[in-house]
Design a protein around this motif. Structure first.
Motif, PDB file in Angstrom:
ATOM      1  N   ARG A  88       0.943  -1.203  -0.121  1.00  0.00           N
ATOM      2  CA  ARG A  88      -0.101  -0.061  -0.077  1.00  0.00           C
ATOM      3  C   ARG A  88       0.952   1.390   0.039  1.00  0.00           C
ATOM      4  N   TYR A  89       0.610   2.246  -0.847  1.00  0.00           N
ATOM      5  CA  TYR A  89       1.197   3.392  -0.832  1.00  0.00           C
ATOM      6  C   TYR A  89       0.223   4.388  -0.306  1.00  0.00           C
ATOM      7  N   GLY A  90       0.204   4.639   0.929  1.00  0.00           N
ATOM      8  CA  GLY A  90      -0.987   5.465   1.686  1.00  0.00           C
ATOM      9  C   GLY A  90      -2.274   4.890   1.208  1.00  0.00           C
ATOM     10  N   PRO A  91      -3.148   5.548   0.482  1.00  0.00           N
ATOM     11  CA  PRO A  91      -4.547   4.790   0.078  1.00  0.00           C
ATOM     12  C   PRO A  91      -4.583   4.319  -0.888  1.00  0.00           C
ATOM     13  N   VAL A  92      -3.404   4.253  -1.824  1.00  0.00           N
ATOM     14  CA  VAL A  92      -3.266   3.144  -2.951  1.00  0.00           C
ATOM     15  C   VAL A  92      -2.993   1.900  -2.568  1.00  0.00           C
ATOM     16  N   THR A  93      -3.770   0.993  -2.978  1.00  0.00           N
ATOM     17  CA  THR A  93      -3.264  -0.354  -2.715  1.00  0.00           C
ATOM     18  C   THR A  93      -2.752  -0.838  -4.191  1.00  0.00           C
ATOM     19  N   ALA A  94      -1.325  -0.847  -4.227  1.00  0.00           N
ATOM     20  CA  ALA A  94      -0.674  -1.256  -5.503  1.00  0.00           C
ATOM     21  C   ALA A  94      -0.802  -2.766  -5.675  1.00  0.00           C
ATOM     22  N   LEU A  95      -0.635  -3.393  -4.754  1.00  0.00           N
ATOM     23  CA  LEU A  95      -0.650  -4.974  -4.863  1.00  0.00           C
ATOM     24  C   LEU A  95      -1.586  -5.370  -3.708  1.00  0.00           C
ATOM     25  N   GLY A 146       0.284  -6.420 -17.541  1.00  0.00           N
ATOM     26  CA  GLY A 146      -0.870  -5.698 -17.185  1.00  0.00           C
ATOM     27  C   GLY A 146      -0.715  -4.335 -17.717  1.00  0.00           C
ATOM     28  N   PRO A 147      -1.986  -3.504 -17.496  1.00  0.00           N
ATOM     29  CA  PRO A 147      -1.934  -1.983 -18.224  1.00  0.00           C
ATOM     30  C   PRO A 147      -0.925  -1.116 -17.409  1.00  0.00           C
ATOM     31  N   ASN A 148      -0.673  -0.024 -17.696  1.00  0.00           N
ATOM     32  CA  ASN A 148      -0.006   0.919 -16.838  1.00  0.00           C
ATOM     33  C   ASN A 148      -0.556   1.142 -15.431  1.00  0.00           C
ATOM     34  N   GLY A 149       0.251   0.901 -14.651  1.00  0.00           N
ATOM     35  CA  GLY A 149      -0.203   1.373 -13.119  1.00  0.00           C
ATOM     36  C   GLY A 149      -0.996  -0.001 -12.522  1.00  0.00           C
ATOM     37  N   ALA A 150      -0.645  -1.067 -13.157  1.00  0.00           N
ATOM     38  CA  ALA A 150      -1.169  -2.322 -12.547  1.00  0.00           C
ATOM     39  C   ALA A 150      -0.531  -2.800 -11.441  1.00  0.00           C
ATOM     40  N   GLY A 151       0.765  -2.603 -11.274  1.00  0.00           N
ATOM     41  CA  GLY A 151       1.441  -2.949  -9.955  1.00  0.00           C
ATOM     42  C   GLY A 151       2.714  -3.816 -10.285  1.00  0.00           C
ATOM     43  N   LYS A 152       3.166  -3.817 -11.557  1.00  0.00           N
ATOM     44  CA  LYS A 152       4.084  -4.760 -11.960  1.00  0.00           C
ATOM     45  C   LYS A 152       5.600  -4.343 -11.544  1.00  0.00           C
ATOM     46  N   SER A 153       5.934  -3.150 -11.572  1.00  0.00           N
ATOM     47  CA  SER A 153       7.205  -2.783 -11.029  1.00  0.00           C
ATOM     48  C   SER A 153       6.987  -2.813  -9.622  1.00  0.00           C
ATOM     49  N   THR A 154       6.028  -2.577  -8.987  1.00  0.00           N
ATOM     50  CA  THR A 154       5.773  -2.485  -7.731  1.00  0.00           C
ATOM     51  C   THR A 154       6.296  -3.735  -7.140  1.00  0.00           C
ATOM     52  N   PHE A 155       5.529  -4.877  -7.988  1.00  0.00           N
ATOM     53  CA  PHE A 155       5.787  -6.195  -7.689  1.00  0.00           C
ATOM     54  C   PHE A 155       7.334  -6.668  -7.449  1.00  0.00           C
ATOM     55  N   PHE A 181      16.175  -2.571 -13.651  1.00  0.00           N
ATOM     56  CA  PHE A 181      15.207  -1.346 -13.180  1.00  0.00           C
ATOM     57  C   PHE A 181      14.635  -0.934 -14.549  1.00  0.00           C
ATOM     58  N   GLN A 182      13.558  -0.253 -14.505  1.00  0.00           N
ATOM     59  CA  GLN A 182      13.132   0.193 -15.741  1.00  0.00           C
ATOM     60  C   GLN A 182      13.840   1.390 -16.132  1.00  0.00           C
ATOM     61  N   THR A 183      14.439   2.268 -15.284  1.00  0.00           N
ATOM     62  CA  THR A 183      15.288   3.134 -15.674  1.00  0.00           C
ATOM     63  C   THR A 183      16.830   2.834 -15.181  1.00  0.00           C
ATOM     64  N   GLU A 221       6.936  -7.066 -19.042  1.00  0.00           N
ATOM     65  CA  GLU A 221       6.904  -6.340 -20.394  1.00  0.00           C
ATOM     66  C   GLU A 221       5.523  -6.139 -21.085  1.00  0.00           C
ATOM     67  N   HIS A 222       5.615  -4.694 -21.793  1.00  0.00           N
ATOM     68  CA  HIS A 222       4.540  -4.333 -22.488  1.00  0.00           C
ATOM     69  C   HIS A 222       4.544  -4.866 -24.012  1.00  0.00           C
ATOM     70  N   ASP A 223       5.533  -5.321 -24.526  1.00  0.00           N
ATOM     71  CA  ASP A 223       5.704  -5.903 -25.738  1.00  0.00           C
ATOM     72  C   ASP A 223       5.043  -7.445 -25.616  1.00  0.00           C
TER      73      ASP A 223
HETATM   74  N1  LIG Z   1       6.243   5.439  -4.736  1.00  0.00           N
HETATM   75  C1  LIG Z   1       4.721   5.654  -5.130  1.00  0.00           C
HETATM   76  N2  LIG Z   1       4.050   6.195  -4.183  1.00  0.00           N
HETATM   77  C2  LIG Z   1       2.679   6.259  -4.251  1.00  0.00           C
HETATM   78  N3  LIG Z   1       1.955   5.543  -5.349  1.00  0.00           N
HETATM   79  C3  LIG Z   1       2.986   4.663  -6.030  1.00  0.00           C
HETATM   80  C4  LIG Z   1       4.457   4.710  -6.158  1.00  0.00           C
HETATM   81  N4  LIG Z   1       4.765   4.044  -6.831  1.00  0.00           N
HETATM   82  C5  LIG Z   1       3.853   3.440  -7.653  1.00  0.00           C
HETATM   83  N5  LIG Z   1       2.546   4.147  -7.144  1.00  0.00           N
HETATM   84  C6  LIG Z   1       1.352   3.613  -7.534  1.00  0.00           C
HETATM   85  O1  LIG Z   1       1.043   2.078  -7.341  1.00  0.00           O
HETATM   86  C7  LIG Z   1       0.292   1.831  -8.620  1.00  0.00           C
HETATM   87  C8  LIG Z   1       1.357   0.628  -9.326  1.00  0.00           C
HETATM   88  O2  LIG Z   1       2.304   1.318 -10.101  1.00  0.00           O
HETATM   89  P1  LIG Z   1       3.346   0.424 -10.649  1.00  0.00           P
HETATM   90  O3  LIG Z   1       4.491   1.683 -11.033  1.00  0.00           O
HETATM   91  O4  LIG Z   1       3.936  -0.521 -10.017  1.00  0.00           O
HETATM   92  O5  LIG Z   1       2.615   0.100 -11.983  1.00  0.00           O
HETATM   93  P2  LIG Z   1       3.135  -0.670 -13.239  1.00  0.00           P
HETATM   94  O6  LIG Z   1       2.300  -1.710 -13.646  1.00  0.00           O
HETATM   95  O7  LIG Z   1       4.696  -1.030 -12.915  1.00  0.00           O
HETATM   96  O8  LIG Z   1       3.078   0.637 -14.362  1.00  0.00           O
HETATM   97  P3  LIG Z   1       3.935   0.615 -15.669  1.00  0.00           P
HETATM   98  O9  LIG Z   1       3.861  -0.302 -16.754  1.00  0.00           O
HETATM   99  O10 LIG Z   1       3.489   2.154 -16.084  1.00  0.00           O
HETATM  100  O11 LIG Z   1       5.507   0.637 -15.137  1.00  0.00           O
HETATM  101  C9  LIG Z   1      -0.084   2.900  -9.377  1.00  0.00           C
HETATM  102  O12 LIG Z   1      -1.331   3.423  -9.124  1.00  0.00           O
HETATM  103  C10 LIG Z   1       0.979   3.927  -9.084  1.00  0.00           C
HETATM  104  O13 LIG Z   1       0.590   5.143  -9.169  1.00  0.00           O
END
Ligand SMILES: Nc1ncnc2c1ncn2[C@@H]1O[C@H](COP(=O)(O)OP(=O)(O)OP(=O)(O)O)[C@@H](O)[C@H]1O
Length: 604
Positions: free
Chosen positions: A367-374, A391-400, A439-441, A543-545
């Motif tokens: 959880r990032y504050g109120p956002v449940t990323a996973l 998964g689409p952008n923002g799905a939580g892949k990088s967070t995972f 890393f992505q970057t 991957e997105h590809d």
């Molecule tokens: N450091 C952070 N603080 C707050 N929210 C975050 C943070 N990092 C990611 N999020 C939120 O967590 C959610 C998942 O983000 P994440 O970057 O993991 O998605 P993703 O699937 O990797 O997206 P992308 O394909 O665009 O890289 C999104 O809603 C994002 O806005």
């Protein structure tokens, strides 16, 4: 032919450079006392001692990228120890006392470095400045030993004259320069370079950020302590004013401007620091001008992101590397376009592939504050598999990836690597246990060469043939090219090669194909599919590809809004209407629309 793996002295120190450095030092030892008047000779001694102190900035600021404003406090400790031992007529004499002074400063350096484990940047600068202020207050209240008694520091008979003392300080400077150059080639030296660019990258390579920073503080404090001891030997008696906090800040500015992590930078900084006031006096300019110059000029260095010596060296290195790249035989480039050699005949053996899951994640929640990323995510990477995480952008892949890698701290859920729980371990420990990530970057230190970066990733020195095999397999230009001349897409591939070089149980790859053309992406997919069998490494691929995912992955897990919405064999999952709907839901972005189309229209 000499093996790259055998670490000899000539591996650590470039013999040609070392010979030139020693020769120049020898010439200076003969010529400077012969040419200069006593006044300028004295100033030359001050400059070289200043250069030794600047070498300490070269370690902490130049190499490790840590903002330390209290190096003169460490010098004061060195001077204090020398004066104390001199007052007590301790055995050993000045040279031993100077070393003891350095050794006394080192643990204090580590102590001051402790906050650096939690804070960085300006906050750390404030803490170290606080240490400098405290030293000022203590020194102001307490006199250096021997000053009341007027007992000046006794120099050894061989170095009693200023001409001979100059030789001593030049020897000390040269020895430190050689030792630091050798240190640069070790894992510790390389870890400082990584720290300077990205602490997360360093941790992902199994480097302990805490240990590297503390080592930088300890070594820099030792060097500053030696400088302080030499100062006591030169002046005979020192006072608090010799180590004033304002001076520490000025020297920091000089360090940023000139770059004392190179010997010529340390020398220039020493001369600047010691001789500036005198030069201004000689040309009849106000002394305040020095302060103004040192206030303004570092701003330019900060804007270019480089010190003067880095800038000069970089230009030379780039010109040489471009020549090297342009001279690369066309065959080399053609080979990168063709498929990789069918069988690997060099390098470490493939890691034996187990039978159970290589990576098993259950109930992982972030959880990032109120956002449940996973939200209670389960995912398994079977041993010997390449599994896609899409998964689409923002799905939580990088967070995972960050969560599994330990970069988000301890979280609800379990993570098992080869059946062993690792969810309470720090990122660098997880990396050392066999969980690597990219890393992505990517933030690969541009000062490194490809081979050096692969060595960091592998945590050992690779044979040239092994390094080239990895580079070739992942489609990077073969050879020890500087990272600064390879493009961003290639750096990502280099990152993947460095992760695989470590032979981890699992590599978590975050969008390795970003920046690649369609053809390059396809080639990468084919190679990633062969990674488990070739290197014994199981892979989780974000991957997105979709074309790449189809070719590389035998299984796929799909995330949407932090939930697993599908998992199973790749083709079956990509045809799942819920998956297409998730992508169409993000079709307001170019990425989402393209991916949704790719999901339903396989081109393999
Ligand atoms: N450091 C952070 N603080 C707050 N929210 C975050 C943070 N990092 C990611 N999020 C939120 O967590 C959610 C998942 O983000 P994440 O970057 O993991 O998605 P993703 O699937 O990797 O997206 P992308 O394909 O665009 O890289 C999104 O809603 C994002 O806005």
């Amino acid at each position: 032919m000499k093996s790259r793996a055998a670490k000899t002295l000539s591996d650590l120190i470039d013999p040609r450079r070392a010979a030139i450095g020693v020769a120049l030092a020898a010439v200076a030892c003969v010529a400077v006392p012969a040419i200069l008047s006593p006044y300028w000779l004295y100033l030359a001694i001050t400059s070289v001692i200043g250069a030794v102190v600047m070498q300490s900035y070269g370690v902490i600021v130049g190499r490790a990228g840590v903002m330390s404003l209290c190096q003169l406090s460490f010098a004061a400790i060195g001077a204090w120890v020398v004066m104390r031992l001199n007052l007590a007529d301790a055995p050993g004499g000045l040279i031993v006392w100077v070393v003891l002074g350095g050794l006394a400063a080192a643990p204090v350096g580590m102590l001051i470095g402790l906050p650096a484990l939690r804070v960085r940047g300006v906050n750390l600068a404030v803490i170290t400045f606080g240490a400098a202020v405290s030293t000022d207050i203590v020194l102001g209240a307490k006199q250096f030993p021997g000053t009341e008694e007027l007992k000046t520091v006794a120099r050894p008979a061989a170095f009693s004259t200023n001409a001979n003392y100059f030789v001593l300080v030049v020897i000390v400077f040269t020895v430190i320069a050689l030792a630091l150059a050798a240190l640069d080639k070790t894992r510790l030296g390389r870890s400082w370079l990584e720290l300077r660019h990205s602490e997360r990258m360093a941790a992902s390579h199994g480097i302990s950020v805490a240990r590297s920073k503390l080592a930088a503080f300890a070594i820099s404090a030792f060097v500053a302590g030696v400088g302080g001891g030499l100062m006591a030997g030169q002046l005979g008696l020192v006072v608090a004013g010799n180590f004033a906090m304002g001076q520490s800040v000025t020297l920091f500015a000089i360090a940023i401007l000139i770059g004392p992590h190179h010997p010529e930078g340390a020398l220039m900084s020493g001369v600047f620091g010691a001789a500036m006031a005198t030069i201004l006096e000689k040309v009849r300019l106000p002394q305040d001008l020095g302060g103004i110059v040192f206030g303004i000029v570092p701003i330019f260095a900060l804007r270019s992101g480089m010190s003067q010596t880095d800038f000069t060296r970089n230009r030379k290195r780039l010109a040489k590397a471009r020549k090297q790249r342009d001279a690369a035989p066309a065959a080399d480039r053609e080979r990168a376009d063709a498929g990789p050699p069918a069988e690997r005949t060099v390098g470490a053996p493939a890691r034996p592939i187990g039978t159970g899951p290589a990576l098993e994640v259950t109930g992982l929640t972030v959880r990032y504050g109120p956002v449940t990323a996973l939200d209670a995510v389960d995912l398994t990477v079977p041993a010997g598999a390449v599994v896609g995480l899409i998964g689409p952008n923002g799905a939580g892949k990088s967070t995972f990836i960050s969560a599994v890698g330990g970069f988000l701290g301890t979280l609800p859920g379990t993570v098992r690597l080869d059946g062993v729980p690792i969810d309470r371990l720090a990122p660098q420990v997880r990396a050392a246990r066999g969980l690597r990530r990219t890393f992505q970057t990517t933030l690969i230190a541009p000062e490194l060469t490809q081979y050096e970066y692969l060595d960091i990733g592998a945590g050992r020195r690779l044979e040239r043939a092994e390094a080239d095999e990895l580079l070739e397999f992942f489609g990077c230009p073969v050879g020890d090219l500087p990272v600064s001349i390879v493009d961003a897409g290639t750096r990502r591939l280099l990152d993947v090669a460095a992760a695989i070089a470590a032979r981890p149980a699992v590599a978590l790859l975050d969008e390795p194909a970003a920046g690649q053309s369609a053809a390059e992406s396809r080639r990468l997919a084919e190679r990633l599919a062969r990674v488990p069998e070739r290197y014994g490494v199981s892979v989780l691929l974000v991957e997105h590809d979709m074309e790449l995912v189809r070719v590389a992955c035998r299984e796929v897990t799909v995330l949407d809004f932090g939930h697993v919405i599908a998992t199973g064999p790749t083709e079956q999952v990509l045809r799942d209407p819920a998956v297409t709907a998730a992508y169409l839901g993000s079709s307001d972005t170019a990425d989402g629309a393209a991916s949704a189309t790719a999901l339903v229209t396989p081109t393999g």
